[in-house]
Design an enzyme around this catalytic site. Structure first.
Site, PDB file in Angstrom:
ATOM      1  N   ASN A   1     -28.973  32.350 -13.604  1.00 52.07           N
ATOM      2  CA  ASN A   1     -28.841  31.110 -14.365  1.00 52.07           C
ATOM      3  C   ASN A   1     -29.629  31.088 -15.670  1.00 52.07           C
ATOM      4  O   ASN A   1     -29.210  30.429 -16.619  1.00 52.07           O
ATOM      5  CB  ASN A   1     -29.192  29.906 -13.490  1.00 52.07           C
ATOM      6  CG  ASN A   1     -30.555  30.011 -12.881  1.00 52.07           C
ATOM      7  OD1 ASN A   1     -31.177  31.071 -12.893  1.00 52.07           O
ATOM      8  ND2 ASN A   1     -31.041  28.907 -12.344  1.00 52.07           N
TER       9      ASN A   1
ATOM     10  N   CYS B   1     -32.395  25.650 -10.219  1.00 57.62           N
ATOM     11  CA  CYS B   1     -33.014  25.670  -8.885  1.00 57.62           C
ATOM     12  C   CYS B   1     -33.727  24.362  -8.552  1.00 57.62           C
ATOM     13  O   CYS B   1     -33.751  23.933  -7.409  1.00 57.62           O
ATOM     14  CB  CYS B   1     -33.996  26.811  -8.817  1.00 57.62           C
ATOM     15  SG  CYS B   1     -35.119  26.810 -10.215  1.00 57.62           S
TER      16      CYS B   1
ATOM     17  N   GLU C   1     -45.192  30.285 -11.319  1.00 58.53           N
ATOM     18  CA  GLU C   1     -44.966  30.908 -12.616  1.00 58.53           C
ATOM     19  C   GLU C   1     -45.510  29.964 -13.686  1.00 58.53           C
ATOM     20  O   GLU C   1     -45.729  28.780 -13.437  1.00 58.53           O
ATOM     21  CB  GLU C   1     -43.468  31.171 -12.826  1.00 58.53           C
ATOM     22  CG  GLU C   1     -42.961  32.201 -11.818  1.00 58.53           C
ATOM     23  CD  GLU C   1     -41.669  32.891 -12.193  1.00 58.53           C
ATOM     24  OE1 GLU C   1     -40.655  32.194 -12.314  1.00 58.53           O
ATOM     25  OE2 GLU C   1     -41.681  34.131 -12.340  1.00 58.53           O
TER      26      GLU C   1
HETATM   27  P1  NDP Z   1     -29.769  35.873  -5.218  1.00 60.08           P
HETATM   28  O1  NDP Z   1     -30.813  35.541  -4.237  1.00 60.08           O
HETATM   29  O2  NDP Z   1     -28.423  36.240  -4.752  1.00 60.08           O
HETATM   30  O3  NDP Z   1     -30.261  37.111  -6.126  1.00 60.08           O
HETATM   31  C1  NDP Z   1     -31.495  37.113  -6.811  1.00 60.08           C
HETATM   32  C2  NDP Z   1     -31.796  38.528  -7.294  1.00 60.08           C
HETATM   33  O4  NDP Z   1     -32.171  39.346  -6.189  1.00 60.08           O
HETATM   34  C3  NDP Z   1     -30.601  39.211  -7.946  1.00 60.08           C
HETATM   35  O5  NDP Z   1     -31.054  40.046  -8.989  1.00 60.08           O
HETATM   36  C4  NDP Z   1     -30.045  40.016  -6.808  1.00 60.08           C
HETATM   37  O6  NDP Z   1     -29.243  41.069  -7.233  1.00 60.08           O
HETATM   38  C5  NDP Z   1     -31.317  40.499  -6.142  1.00 60.08           C
HETATM   39  N1  NDP Z   1     -31.161  40.910  -4.744  1.00 60.08           N
HETATM   40  C6  NDP Z   1     -30.244  40.490  -3.846  1.00 60.08           C
HETATM   41  N2  NDP Z   1     -30.482  41.066  -2.639  1.00 60.08           N
HETATM   42  C7  NDP Z   1     -31.583  41.854  -2.784  1.00 60.08           C
HETATM   43  C8  NDP Z   1     -32.331  42.694  -1.900  1.00 60.08           C
HETATM   44  N3  NDP Z   1     -32.016  42.833  -0.624  1.00 60.08           N
HETATM   45  N4  NDP Z   1     -33.411  43.336  -2.399  1.00 60.08           N
HETATM   46  C9  NDP Z   1     -33.773  43.185  -3.680  1.00 60.08           C
HETATM   47  N5  NDP Z   1     -33.097  42.406  -4.563  1.00 60.08           N
HETATM   48  C10 NDP Z   1     -32.023  41.744  -4.129  1.00 60.08           C
HETATM   49  O7  NDP Z   1     -29.741  34.637  -6.219  1.00 60.08           O
HETATM   50  P2  NDP Z   1     -28.687  34.276  -7.349  1.00 60.08           P
HETATM   51  O8  NDP Z   1     -28.699  35.301  -8.414  1.00 60.08           O
HETATM   52  O9  NDP Z   1     -27.399  33.953  -6.694  1.00 60.08           O
HETATM   53  O10 NDP Z   1     -29.352  32.968  -7.965  1.00 60.08           O
HETATM   54  C11 NDP Z   1     -29.186  31.712  -7.412  1.00 60.08           C
HETATM   55  C12 NDP Z   1     -30.385  31.328  -6.570  1.00 60.08           C
HETATM   56  O11 NDP Z   1     -31.579  31.473  -7.310  1.00 60.08           O
HETATM   57  C13 NDP Z   1     -30.348  29.885  -6.114  1.00 60.08           C
HETATM   58  O12 NDP Z   1     -30.677  29.772  -4.762  1.00 60.08           O
HETATM   59  C14 NDP Z   1     -31.424  29.222  -6.939  1.00 60.08           C
HETATM   60  O13 NDP Z   1     -31.968  28.096  -6.373  1.00 60.08           O
HETATM   61  C15 NDP Z   1     -32.396  30.324  -7.124  1.00 60.08           C
HETATM   62  N6  NDP Z   1     -33.204  30.086  -8.319  1.00 60.08           N
HETATM   63  C16 NDP Z   1     -34.511  29.728  -8.187  1.00 60.08           C
HETATM   64  C17 NDP Z   1     -35.282  29.447  -9.288  1.00 60.08           C
HETATM   65  C18 NDP Z   1     -36.727  29.090  -9.163  1.00 60.08           C
HETATM   66  O14 NDP Z   1     -37.438  29.262 -10.118  1.00 60.08           O
HETATM   67  N7  NDP Z   1     -37.193  28.627  -8.043  1.00 60.08           N
HETATM   68  C19 NDP Z   1     -34.712  29.482 -10.634  1.00 60.08           C
HETATM   69  C20 NDP Z   1     -33.350  29.900 -10.666  1.00 60.08           C
HETATM   70  C21 NDP Z   1     -32.620  30.172  -9.534  1.00 60.08           C
HETATM   71  P3  NDP Z   1     -27.668  40.826  -7.493  1.00 60.08           P
HETATM   72  O15 NDP Z   1     -27.458  39.384  -7.819  1.00 60.08           O
HETATM   73  O16 NDP Z   1     -27.375  41.673  -8.623  1.00 60.08           O
HETATM   74  O17 NDP Z   1     -27.029  41.216  -6.209  1.00 60.08           O
END
Ligand code: NDP
Length: 488
Positions: free
Chosen positions: A157, A288, A462
């Site tokens: 995002n 998020c 953060e």
């Molecule tokens: P994901 O949890 O699907 O992915 C986050 C990152 O982790 C991506 O780069 C993903 O790779 C990677 N990843 C996935 N599985 C693994 C693994 N087993 N080991 C290591 N890395 C892994 O989140 P989204 O990208 O779908 O983002 C949406 C989510 O993020 C929502 O739940 C949102 O609330 C949260 N979010 C939280 C924020 C905060 O600051 N608290 C801010 C923004 C979003 P890939 O996607 O390439 O598979």
């Protein structure tokens, strides 16, 4: 006005100070969410590239940590200036990567990334230990040391902001970083790496490699890595936290939420509606910390809904590169389908769909902003994170009741309250089980303020000084000034 197309990154990865291409990795098309067109193709990192990035980071880190904080900070502050100078180009790229309207990206993404680089660049020279006087003239001191190689894993995002929110404090503290963006939005972090190196960052200190979980997993597990910072969903957070624990690694987990936003009868109605709009529809709801459970006190419920629906007429849904557009598409077809599924579930479970919620008839992943009223706590749309433009309005009668309901969730990222009663505002905030709270506002995230969650929403913070604790460790030194006695 349609804006010009930006300079794209020139290769899939940025390793050891340069762009690197390796087409043997899995092909990952980059789709512009507004039209569904493929705008670039990157390749996932192979095991050899993962190793190359980690080796470069490990090699470069010690010399970087040996510089003074002021010297490190100077590089970060130069990078902040470059980002600001190139805000237009970076904002267009952010729009192409995510689909978020230029009206947002031009004031939020590269600018907040630059804020982080400037803030932590300024702080770097002030990172010192403590002098601790002890009895008998003895004393102790502490040194703040870098952790080593840090891994950053980004969500889709805010790809520029996340790359900077993790990179800036990591580098300020003397660490090196290997950053893996989300496979959905791989472009922006490469530009951050390019700019950091143009600003004078020595090669190897900020590397970007592409891939999905199959690349993130090996990064987290690698024994050269001292710390993992993830922005992502709770299920991914649990996996990554567990994997990091086996190596006793430091973690920061910025995860999802289902945050409450409480509107009392005495609130300024327009401000409360503004808060609800910002907390549900900005970035098409893909934030998020969004306040997706909007609790409205019974007496103003109908007035609130009427004003909200009226204000939603102001949504300009169109070409995201047109500066007049203020509402863009979902990041991907997959995310759109998830959101549509939740909307159908809301209707099935008896919530009243007041407006929006339908797919728009045009190419790309578009949906009209949705408001549900008469939502109850047990409904799926009130319990699960949707991560799309879906607001749930719930009724409440009194403060005790709403506080219990607001906190009855596994999540604890953010929470907000709208009221003119000062004492109540602070009492309510004190009662929130959430890491980031708002009074008569919503979703502000200045770099000076710590950001993060409690409960299932995360670990660590953060931004602000608080982030320093998560990118450095203390060494304590006892200094004896007199003779040392021993029992024999
Ligand atoms: P994901 O949890 O699907 O992915 C986050 C990152 O982790 C991506 O780069 C993903 O790779 C990677 N990843 C996935 N599985 C693994 C693994 N087993 N080991 C290591 N890395 C892994 O989140 P989204 O990208 O779908 O983002 C949406 C989510 O993020 C929502 O739940 C949102 O609330 C949260 N979010 C939280 C924020 C905060 O600051 N608290 C801010 C923004 C979003 P890939 O996607 O390439 O598979």
């Amino acid at each position: 006005m349609t804006l010009t197309y930006p300079t794209q990154p020139t290769a899939s990865h940025f390793i050891d100070g340069d762009y690197v291409e390796d087409t043997s990795g899995t092909e990952m098309p980059v789709i512009y969410p507004a039209t569904g067109e493929v705008i670039a193709t990157v390749h996932a990192a192979t095991p050899a590239l993962i190793d190359r990035a980690l080796a470069a980071a490990q090699r470069a880190q010690k010399d970087w940590a040996a510089l003074s904080g002021t010297e490190r900070g100077r590089v970060l502050r130069r990078a902040a200036d470059l980002m600001r100078d190139r805000n237009h180009e970076l904002s267009v790229l952010e729009t192409m990567d995510t689909g978020k309207p230029y009206q947002e990206t031009s004031v939020v993404d590269a600018t907040s990334g630059a804020d982080a680089l400037e803030y932590f660049g300024g702080l770097a020279g002030a990172l010192t230990g403590e002098h601790i006087p002890l009895p008998g003239g003895d004393w102790a001191y502490t040194m703040r040391e870098a952790l080593g190689v840090c891994v950053g894993l980004g969500a889709w995002n805010y790809p520029t902001q996340i790359a900077c929110w993790k990179g800036a404090p990591a580098l300020a503290c003397g660490n090196a970083m290997v950053f893996k963006p989300s496979e959905t939005t791989p472009l922006c972090a490469l530009k951050v790496a390019e700019i950091l190196h143009e600003a004078g960052l020595p090669a190897g200190l900020y590397n970007v490699i592409q891939g999905a979980g199959a690349v993130g997993g090996p990064l987290v597990a690698n024994s050269r890595v001292a710390k993992v910072s993830l922005t992502g969903s709770v299920p991914t957070g649990k996996k990554v936290y567990a994997a990091a624990a086996t190596g006793m690694k430091h973690v920061t987990m910025e995860l999802g939420g289902k945050s409450p936003l409480i509107v009392f009868e005495d609130a300024d109605l327009d401000d409360a509606v503004s808060g609800a709009i910002l907390g549900n529809f900005y970035s098409s709801g893909q934030v998020c910390s969004n306040g997706t459970r909007v609790f409205v006190q019974h007496g103003i419920k109908e007035a609130f809904l009427a004003r909200l629906v009226e204000r939603l007429q102001g949504a300009v849904i169109g070409d995201p590169l047109d500066p007049e557009t203020n509402f863009g598409p979902m990041v991907s077809e997959a995310q759109l389908q998830i959101v549509l599924g939740y909307i159908a579930r809301g209707v099935e479970e008896g919530a009243r769909l007041v407006t929006g919620g339908t797919r728009l008839d045009r190419p790309g992943s578009w949906i009209a902003p949705a408001v549900f009223a008469d939502v109850t706590d047990d409904m799926t749309i009130a319990r699960e994170e949707i991560f799309g433009p879906v607001m749930s309005v719930l009724d409440f009668e009194d403060e005790d009741e709403v506080m219990a309901r607001a906190n009855a969730t596994e999540f604890g990222l953010a929470a907000g309250v709208f009221t003119r009663d000062l004492a109540r505002a602070h009492r309510v905030v004190r009662g929130f089980e959430a890491g980031t709270c708002y009074i008569n506002s919503y979703n502000d995230a200045p770099v000076e303020m710590p950001f993060g969650g409690v409960k299932a929403s995360g670990v660590g913070r953060e931004n602000a000084r608080a982030a320093i604790e998560h990118y450095s460790q203390l060494k304590s030194v006892y200094v004896r000034m007199g003779p040392l006695e021993a029992p024999f």
